[in-house]
Design an enzyme around this catalytic site. Sequence first.
Site, PDB file in Angstrom:
ATOM      1  N   GLY A   9       1.334  33.657  -3.950  1.00 41.20           N
ATOM      2  CA  GLY A   9       0.394  32.633  -3.508  1.00 41.20           C
ATOM      3  C   GLY A   9       0.619  31.372  -4.318  1.00 41.20           C
ATOM      4  O   GLY A   9       1.376  31.377  -5.295  1.00 41.20           O
ATOM      5  N   LYS A  10       0.013  30.293  -3.919  1.00 39.71           N
ATOM      6  CA  LYS A  10       0.093  29.048  -4.694  1.00 39.71           C
ATOM      7  C   LYS A  10      -1.059  28.150  -4.303  1.00 39.71           C
ATOM      8  O   LYS A  10      -1.528  28.197  -3.162  1.00 39.71           O
ATOM      9  CB  LYS A  10       1.412  28.328  -4.391  1.00 39.71           C
TER      10      LYS A  10
END
Length: 433
Positions: free
Chosen positions: A105-106
């Site tokens: 994720g980011k």
Amino acid sequence: MAPNKKPYQNFLDNLRHAAKAISLAPSALEKLETPEAIHEFQVAFERDNGERVIVPGYRVQHNSARGPYKGGIRFHPEADLDEVKALAALMSLKCAVVNIPMGGGKGGVTVNPKELSHSELERMSRAYFRIGTEKGVFGVNRDVPAPDVYTTPEIMAWMMDEHEKILGYKSPGVITGKPLELGGSLGRSYATSQGGFYILQNYLQSIGKKPSDITVAIQGFGNAGSYFAEMAQEAGCKVRAVSDSQGGLMHHEGGFAVEKLHKYKQEGGSLRGNFCEGDTCDIKKMEEEKVTMLSNEELLQLDVDVLVLAALDGVVHRENAEKIQAKAILELANGPVTAEADAMLEKRNIDVLPDILANAGGVTVSYFEWVQNRSGDVWEEEYVNSKLKKIMDHAFDDLIQIKRKYPNASYRQAAFILGMERITNAMGLRGQI
Ligand code: NAD
């Protein structure tokens, strides 16, 4: 950013190239091409003068087949959804390459944090995490962020605190990269450089060289670049050149003593600033210190054994790839070589040790922090580093196996293949493909 390139397209180019090599099923490729969820937030906070402002925030959750989403949050005026999507996808592959049980994720907020006061920064950081918590995006077994560009351990502490206030109980494992006093892990501050250095050692061994045989040039002298420079010097590498955003320095003889570089930065505000004010440079001082000024572009083109990229994405692109003279590139930054440049370097037999392997030490020690937080344990620094070394050594060995199986694969393709195989296996076991 590199000319005419979008980060997500760059990721897709690399993904499709590797998928072709292993004849990946179209349904599996399609899954990897598309993030599982994209969250867009309106991050509202109050300026010190009472004005209420709203900035765009994002959290992209790419793939969670192997575990909770994991990946940093960046605060940057140019952060946008395309960039965050690319970085989230690379996190899925990175966690799989080092075989830690996390997905990718980011997060990002489009803001210039340098224009905010300390209290504004706190209110904005809390607002971002509050929305993500209230919407059920973040959680210790769901999505575990960490620091990235312009986000710090202090910001992680604010975010954890906000999360726990909403939950009504402690949950330090919801975020990593925290201060030690709040559950941070020993060894995290230099883990990215340490992991990258273990990869360099493995690589050198695989080509029959020792650190003391080689010269390095390092672009970026921040967290990742400066710790890496220390490790390289300690192991006997000659640190021939370094740079920061103001430009670079090259040493005429041998290499730099890294303590001196820290001193230059402290005294001059930047590496160059210690010798020059505007265009006026102290030539005598430069001669005494055996130093020449060079631009960031010149540093990239130096004839050294290993060029270490530890600053920005897209710095090696199709317009300068032909001019690279280094024999190998180590990517500590995320995405510093574009897919087009990669192909050009490959043709010239310049090995690129890719970000999803070379800078995975950071997420690995972040994962250690999460494990410690969930078990209530505190690991000693030596234990952290010995576990990190094992993981990085294994990842390199696994990559070499892939390269044997697919002899035409570059290190990047091999890393993509390794990551893709592990993620698609997990998706298969879950019945998702
Ligand atoms: P940092 O902000 O501490 O350092 C960045 C350095 O790059 C600074 O020295 C800055 O002056 C320099 N820089 C900025 N613009 C430049 C330019 N045009 N040319 C040359 N140098 C320039 O950041 P960091 O934590 O060291 O991260 C560097 C890169 O490594 C980023 O791409 C980041 O995403 C990546 N990375 C960092 C970590 C980590 O744990 N720190 C983990 C994984 C990846």
